[in-house]
Motif scaffolding. Sequence first.
Motif, PDB file in Angstrom:
ATOM      1  N   ASP A  29     -40.599 -62.505  46.495  1.00  0.00           N
ATOM      2  CA  ASP A  29     -39.979 -61.977  45.272  1.00  0.00           C
ATOM      3  C   ASP A  29     -38.479 -61.789  45.475  1.00  0.00           C
ATOM      4  N   VAL A  30     -38.119 -61.149  46.571  1.00  0.00           N
ATOM      5  CA  VAL A  30     -36.706 -60.869  46.849  1.00  0.00           C
ATOM      6  C   VAL A  30     -35.936 -62.179  47.025  1.00  0.00           C
ATOM      7  N   LEU A  31     -36.494 -63.109  47.793  1.00  0.00           N
ATOM      8  CA  LEU A  31     -35.820 -64.397  47.997  1.00  0.00           C
ATOM      9  C   LEU A  31     -35.676 -65.155  46.684  1.00  0.00           C
ATOM     10  N   ASP A  32     -36.679 -65.061  45.834  1.00  0.00           N
ATOM     11  CA  ASP A  32     -36.629 -65.722  44.533  1.00  0.00           C
ATOM     12  C   ASP A  32     -35.507 -65.147  43.667  1.00  0.00           C
ATOM     13  N   TYR A  33     -35.330 -63.829  43.690  1.00  0.00           N
ATOM     14  CA  TYR A  33     -34.240 -63.208  42.935  1.00  0.00           C
ATOM     15  C   TYR A  33     -32.887 -63.677  43.464  1.00  0.00           C
ATOM     16  N   LEU A  34     -32.765 -63.748  44.785  1.00  0.00           N
ATOM     17  CA  LEU A  34     -31.514 -64.228  45.375  1.00  0.00           C
ATOM     18  C   LEU A  34     -31.262 -65.682  44.996  1.00  0.00           C
ATOM     19  N   ALA A  35     -32.300 -66.504  45.066  1.00  0.00           N
ATOM     20  CA  ALA A  35     -32.156 -67.920  44.727  1.00  0.00           C
ATOM     21  C   ALA A  35     -31.800 -68.111  43.257  1.00  0.00           C
ATOM     22  N   ALA A  36     -32.228 -67.184  42.412  1.00  0.00           N
ATOM     23  CA  ALA A  36     -31.931 -67.273  40.989  1.00  0.00           C
ATOM     24  C   ALA A  36     -30.501 -66.826  40.675  1.00  0.00           C
ATOM     25  N   GLY A  37     -29.802 -66.311  41.699  1.00  0.00           N
ATOM     26  CA  GLY A  37     -28.410 -65.946  41.493  1.00  0.00           C
ATOM     27  C   GLY A  37     -28.113 -64.454  41.496  1.00  0.00           C
ATOM     28  N   GLU A  41     -26.774 -56.456  45.566  1.00  0.00           N
ATOM     29  CA  GLU A  41     -26.440 -55.226  44.841  1.00  0.00           C
ATOM     30  C   GLU A  41     -27.164 -55.169  43.494  1.00  0.00           C
ATOM     31  N   GLN A  42     -27.278 -56.298  42.809  1.00  0.00           N
ATOM     32  CA  GLN A  42     -27.993 -56.339  41.534  1.00  0.00           C
ATOM     33  C   GLN A  42     -29.485 -56.073  41.731  1.00  0.00           C
ATOM     34  N   ILE A  43     -30.037 -56.615  42.792  1.00  0.00           N
ATOM     35  CA  ILE A  43     -31.464 -56.395  43.071  1.00  0.00           C
ATOM     36  C   ILE A  43     -31.722 -54.916  43.332  1.00  0.00           C
ATOM     37  N   VAL A  44     -30.867 -54.307  44.148  1.00  0.00           N
ATOM     38  CA  VAL A  44     -31.025 -52.877  44.455  1.00  0.00           C
ATOM     39  C   VAL A  44     -30.858 -52.027  43.201  1.00  0.00           C
ATOM     40  N   ALA A  45     -29.950 -52.412  42.322  1.00  0.00           N
ATOM     41  CA  ALA A  45     -29.754 -51.664  41.074  1.00  0.00           C
ATOM     42  C   ALA A  45     -30.964 -51.817  40.153  1.00  0.00           C
ATOM     43  N   GLU A  46     -31.566 -53.000  40.144  1.00  0.00           N
ATOM     44  CA  GLU A  46     -32.730 -53.271  39.278  1.00  0.00           C
ATOM     45  C   GLU A  46     -33.994 -52.604  39.815  1.00  0.00           C
ATOM     46  N   PHE A  47     -34.126 -52.594  41.126  1.00  0.00           N
ATOM     47  CA  PHE A  47     -35.315 -52.022  41.776  1.00  0.00           C
ATOM     48  C   PHE A  47     -34.840 -50.881  42.666  1.00  0.00           C
ATOM     49  N   ASP A  48     -34.785 -49.698  42.100  1.00  0.00           N
ATOM     50  CA  ASP A  48     -34.141 -48.571  42.791  1.00  0.00           C
ATOM     51  C   ASP A  48     -34.862 -48.128  44.062  1.00  0.00           C
ATOM     52  N   TYR A  49     -36.051 -48.637  44.306  1.00  0.00           N
ATOM     53  CA  TYR A  49     -36.773 -48.289  45.532  1.00  0.00           C
ATOM     54  C   TYR A  49     -36.416 -49.220  46.683  1.00  0.00           C
ATOM     55  N   LEU A  50     -35.622 -50.256  46.422  1.00  0.00           N
ATOM     56  CA  LEU A  50     -35.168 -51.161  47.467  1.00  0.00           C
ATOM     57  C   LEU A  50     -33.777 -50.764  47.952  1.00  0.00           C
ATOM     58  N   THR A  51     -33.495 -51.131  49.191  1.00  0.00           N
ATOM     59  CA  THR A  51     -32.175 -50.872  49.773  1.00  0.00           C
ATOM     60  C   THR A  51     -31.556 -52.202  50.215  1.00  0.00           C
ATOM     61  N   LEU A  52     -30.280 -52.162  50.499  1.00  0.00           N
ATOM     62  CA  LEU A  52     -29.623 -53.362  51.012  1.00  0.00           C
ATOM     63  C   LEU A  52     -30.230 -53.786  52.350  1.00  0.00           C
ATOM     64  N   ASP A  53     -30.664 -52.823  53.158  1.00  0.00           N
ATOM     65  CA  ASP A  53     -31.346 -53.160  54.412  1.00  0.00           C
ATOM     66  C   ASP A  53     -32.657 -53.901  54.147  1.00  0.00           C
ATOM     67  N   ASP A  54     -33.352 -53.541  53.075  1.00  0.00           N
ATOM     68  CA  ASP A  54     -34.575 -54.265  52.711  1.00  0.00           C
ATOM     69  C   ASP A  54     -34.261 -55.730  52.414  1.00  0.00           C
ATOM     70  N   ILE A  55     -33.172 -55.959  51.689  1.00  0.00           N
ATOM     71  CA  ILE A  55     -32.772 -57.327  51.340  1.00  0.00           C
ATOM     72  C   ILE A  55     -32.427 -58.101  52.609  1.00  0.00           C
ATOM     73  N   ARG A  56     -31.676 -57.462  53.494  1.00  0.00           N
ATOM     74  CA  ARG A  56     -31.313 -58.111  54.766  1.00  0.00           C
ATOM     75  C   ARG A  56     -32.559 -58.416  55.595  1.00  0.00           C
ATOM     76  N   ALA A  57     -33.519 -57.512  55.582  1.00  0.00           N
ATOM     77  CA  ALA A  57     -34.763 -57.730  56.329  1.00  0.00           C
ATOM     78  C   ALA A  57     -35.520 -58.934  55.779  1.00  0.00           C
ATOM     79  N   CYS A  58     -35.528 -59.104  54.466  1.00  0.00           N
ATOM     80  CA  CYS A  58     -36.180 -60.272  53.859  1.00  0.00           C
ATOM     81  C   CYS A  58     -35.503 -61.558  54.314  1.00  0.00           C
ATOM     82  N   LEU A  59     -34.190 -61.557  54.337  1.00  0.00           N
ATOM     83  CA  LEU A  59     -33.454 -62.730  54.796  1.00  0.00           C
ATOM     84  C   LEU A  59     -33.713 -63.003  56.278  1.00  0.00           C
TER      85      LEU A  59
END
Length: 74
Positions: A29-37, A41-59
């Motif tokens: 899901d996270v990778l798909d959001y990133l691939a969609a552009g 920061e936008q992902i974290v704002a949209e899903f307030d339970y996620l952090t930037l570290d979560d995004i980095r962990a997915c990558l």
Amino acid sequence: MNYQDFITIEPGKRGGKPCVRGLRITVYDVLDYLAAGMTPEQIVAEFDYLTLDDIRACLAYAADRERHQLVQGA
């Protein structure tokens, strides 16, 4: 970054797909959001339970999987 502190795999959750911190959002899901552009920061704002570290962990998880696939297929 040790993505293993953030990415969990539970057989009964989301079909056993890797999820972020046991939540119902998958690495895919996270990778798909990133691939969609979306930016991290936008992902974290949209899903307030996620952090930037979560995004980095997915990558990091995706990079590690890719690295292992390349080694096995060589």
